[in-house]
Enzyme design. Structure first.
Site: not given
Ligand SMILES: *Cc1c(COP(=O)(O)O)cnc(C)c1O
Length: 357
Positions: A38, A252
């Protein structure tokens, strides 16, 4: 744009990502290990990461949204490609057409998917209170199993709240709640651990682990040595170097004043590249392995470093902003965030290079 003309180069080591996946498989012998891709593969390129993991043998992938799944479907032919965000009404046909696996987290989603003759993942909430069947919905299903008729449950999953903190009491409670929820449902395979969960011990093992961050080199065991390989290197050009006298201010709002005659390197990087403004006065870069402190404010396209002690720095040189000397976790600590946000913030202006060896 080539690396020669680029003002910043982001190198992604796909070989290290697949090595991290293999290492996680060894740590999770009870079942398979998915790839969570994702957020555009945690900012590193979902298609490239997915294809590399698929070539290494990974057959389970998770994205957050339907559009993310559509963008990678052809890179992972015939693999399970699951959408964590659930089944938005009206999108059912797209899931069928592209052989996607919805993660169902409500009675309504179950009702709309039943009878499609397709697999789904059932998400049960054990503490996050975001998505997933709650206790009331689970009770309804347990009393009225017919609501699951026609549903092929590939996995029952839940998500951990505080897995990166082994002593958090929720790590005792969630596996128990998960086991209780599964006992209320028809027998199916389970999926529990994210990256850090894989390192929490046997109560967290299941038929399918779902690591994301650890694949990309973020430390799944904060406070202990990082068991994962680093996978990114971000190098940015020095655009200018100037000498400033004692008392001169930089950037800045003049937040930094030279305490001595100083050399200031201005680098091609800013918050428009996802380099957090919160790093102002706190971050650093590396030249040839030597740290150089960030001074003054991070601005949109420029960041200034004190290179007084690094006389070799000249215009056109490269500074390492992420890499072997500066992990995403290091940058996150300075910015007051986590490695996930450092990676997913990485900007669109970098020249990206994918390495496979
Ligand atoms: C993002 C996510 C993961 C992966 O989590 P990590 O901490 O990056 O390993 C796994 N399961 C769900 C439901 C998630 O939203």
């Amino acid at each position: 744009m080539s690396s020669d003309t680029a003002q910043a180069v982001l190198e992604v080591d796909l070989g290290a990502i697949t090595a991290n996946w293999q290492a996680l498989r060894i740590r999770h012998p009870s079942g398979s290990v998915a790839g969570v891709i994702k957020g555009d593969g945690y900012g590193l390129g979902a298609r490239q990461v997915a294809a590399a993991l698929h070539a290494a043998g990974c057959r389970h992938f998770f994205v957050a949204y339907l559009d993310e799944a559509l963008a990678v479907r052809d890179a992972v032919p015939s693999a399970m490609l699951a959408v964590l965000g659930g089944l938005i009404p009206g999108t059912e046909d797209a899931y069928v057409a592209h052989d996607l696996t919805p993660v169902l987290g409500s009675l309504d989603e179950i009702a709309r998917w039943r009878g499609r003759g397709r697999e789904a993942i059932l998400h049960v909430d054990t503490g996050m209170s975001r998505l997933g069947l709650d206790a009331r919905e689970l009770a309804v299903l347990a009393h009225d199993r017919a609501r699951l008729d026609g549903l092929a449950i590939r996995y029952v999953m839940s998500h951990l709240v505080a897995s990166e903190m082994p002593d958090d009491p929720l790590n005792q409670i969630q596996p128990q709640r998960f086991a209780a929820a599964r006992a209320m449902l028809p027998p199916a395979q389970g999926s529990l651990a994210n990256s850090s969960g894989i390192f929490l011990g046997s109560a967290f093992t299941s038929d399918l682990a779902r690591p994301g961050a650890a694949l990309y080199g973020v430390n799944p065991t904060p406070g202990r040595p990082n068991p994962m390989r680093g996978v990114v290197r971000l190098s940015v050009r020095v655009l200018a170097v100037r000498d400033v006298p004692t008392g001169a201010t930089v950037g800045y709002n003049a937040t930094w004043t030279a305490p001595r005659p100083s050399r200031i390197a201005t680098a091609a990087l800013g918050y428009a590249d996802g380099f957090h403004r919160a790093l102002s006065g706190r971050g650093s870069a590396c030249f040839d392995g030597t740290p150089v402190p960030l001074v003054g404010r991070v601005s949109m396209d420029l960041t200034t470093f004190d290179v007084t002690d690094c006389p070799a720095v000249q215009p056109g040189c490269w500074l390492e902003v992420l890499g072997p000397h500066l992990s995403p976790d290091d940058v996150a600590a300075a910015a007051g965030t986590n490695g996930y946000e450092v990676l997913t913030s990485l900007g669109r202006r970098f020249h990206r290079v994918y390495r496979t060896a």
